[in-house]
Scaffold this motif. Structure first.
Motif, PDB file in Angstrom:
ATOM      1  N   LYS A  70      -4.743  -6.435   6.118  1.00  0.00           N
ATOM      2  CA  LYS A  70      -5.272  -5.245   6.774  1.00  0.00           C
ATOM      3  C   LYS A  70      -4.903  -5.195   8.267  1.00  0.00           C
ATOM      4  CE  LYS A  70      -9.652  -2.938   7.610  1.00  0.00           C
ATOM      5  NZ  LYS A  70     -11.091  -3.021   7.447  1.00  0.00           N
ATOM      6  N   THR A  79      -1.679   4.249   7.084  1.00  0.00           N
ATOM      7  CA  THR A  79      -2.465   3.526   6.081  1.00  0.00           C
ATOM      8  C   THR A  79      -3.621   4.462   5.754  1.00  0.00           C
ATOM      9  OG1 THR A  79      -3.964   2.553   7.686  1.00  0.00           O
ATOM     10  CG2 THR A  79      -1.972   1.273   7.160  1.00  0.00           C
ATOM     11  N   ASP A 103     -14.121   3.056   7.661  1.00  0.00           N
ATOM     12  CA  ASP A 103     -13.652   1.675   7.804  1.00  0.00           C
ATOM     13  C   ASP A 103     -14.749   0.743   8.335  1.00  0.00           C
ATOM     14  OD1 ASP A 103     -11.883  -0.419   7.698  1.00  0.00           O
ATOM     15  OD2 ASP A 103     -10.974   0.012   9.640  1.00  0.00           O
TER      16      ASP A 103
END
Ligand code: C8R
Length: 263
Positions: free
Chosen positions: A92, A107, A118
């Motif tokens: 990530k 992304t 997130d």
């Protein structure tokens, strides 16, 4: 006897909803739509916040569904240009460092919905209209259909369905298996790429600097990935330590031999 659970009773094993969840959602929505991607400035962040809250409030947090998120997904919809999608699995931070430099690439966290959600945690309760700040179910200890897991499955599926052209994935070559069929990438995303729209999947297998080189393009897990992709009539290519991403790793380790000579 308490009429309901006592105020500090922890029902689930996971941490509760992130403090100030509603304000964070609203703030991130404004940051994204007004500053990060002003082309989305006309999105209605109040409505997006409301739809997000509605998706899980007053509902059983072990019975979340894709449908719960449809209104939110429609309000936040966004077109990602062809050739610009970047998937990742167990990489990530590195994938995000790369798209931060290559601003044309996306992304899922570089899209509005991924940016808003997130690292947040959220859940409600079927017996009350309140946010549960005490605890939320985890996939491992409680149930797989919890609001956070279902959210990432749903938006990851949609992100993959929308992809077109040449798409990329950053994989972690310092793990025993760079490609894991059980990850969101292996379980959801690769199966939802549309062969009519996606020409090629380009994999970048990155090894940690100074770490072990367990897996590479020639390993069995990547052969696995290649066969799944090829069967779906999408071309597969793979590169170990793709140079532009390697350079980012080298910023933190400039003296490492793999960073000083031709890498
Ligand atoms: N994706 C999945 N999960 C995501 C996510 C995301 O964009 N963003 C966050 N924060 N999460 P992993 P993977 C959370 O095992 O399973 C998409 C979720 O809680 O390293 O292969 C994205 O498009 C989730 O349980 O990777 C990407 O391509 C973990 O982080 C894959 O799916 C997943 O971390 C990555 O999912």
């Amino acid at each position: 006897m308490w009429p309901r659970s006592p105020p500090n009773h922890k029902e689930w094993q996971g941490s509760g909803t992130t403090a100030h969840f509603g304000d964070i959602v609203l703030g991130r929505c404004y940051t994204y739509t007004q500053i990060v991607r002003p082309e989305l400035r006309d999105k209605d962040c109040q409505k997006i916040q409301e739809a997000f809250l509605k998706s899980f409030l007053s509902k059983d947090p072990c019975d979340a569904t894709e449908q719960d998120y449809q209104p939110l997904i429609e309000l936040a919809n966004q077109t990602i240009p062809c050739n610009k999608t970047v998937f990742w699995s167990k990489t990530k931070e590195l994938a995000h460092q790369y798209t931060r430099v290559q601003q044309a690439l996306f992304t899922l966290e570089n899209t509005l919905l991924g940016y808003i959600a997130d690292d947040l945690s959220w859940c409600g309760d079927s017996g009350s209209s309140e946010i549960n700040y005490q605890s939320c179910p985890t996939r491992r200890d409680n149930c797989s259909s919890n609001p956070v897991s279902v959210f990432w499955n749903t938006v990851s599926k949609r992100f993959a369905e929308d992809a077109c052209g040449v798409v990329h994935v950053v994989l972690n070559g310092s793990l025993n298996e760079a490609f894991d069929r059980r990850s969101t990438f292996g379980r959801v995303e690769i199966h939802n790429l549309h062969p009519k729209k996606v020409r090629t999947l380009q994999a970048w297998v990155m090894h940690d600097i100074g770490g072990v080189r367990s897996d590479s393009c020639s390993s069995s897990s990547i052969r696995d990935l290649k066969s799944i992709i090829s069967e779906r009539n999408i071309t597969f290519t793979c590169q170990n330590n793709y140079r532009p991403v390697r350079f980012l790793q080298c910023v933190k380790n400039p003296e490492h031999p793999s960073c000083t000579s031709g890498i």
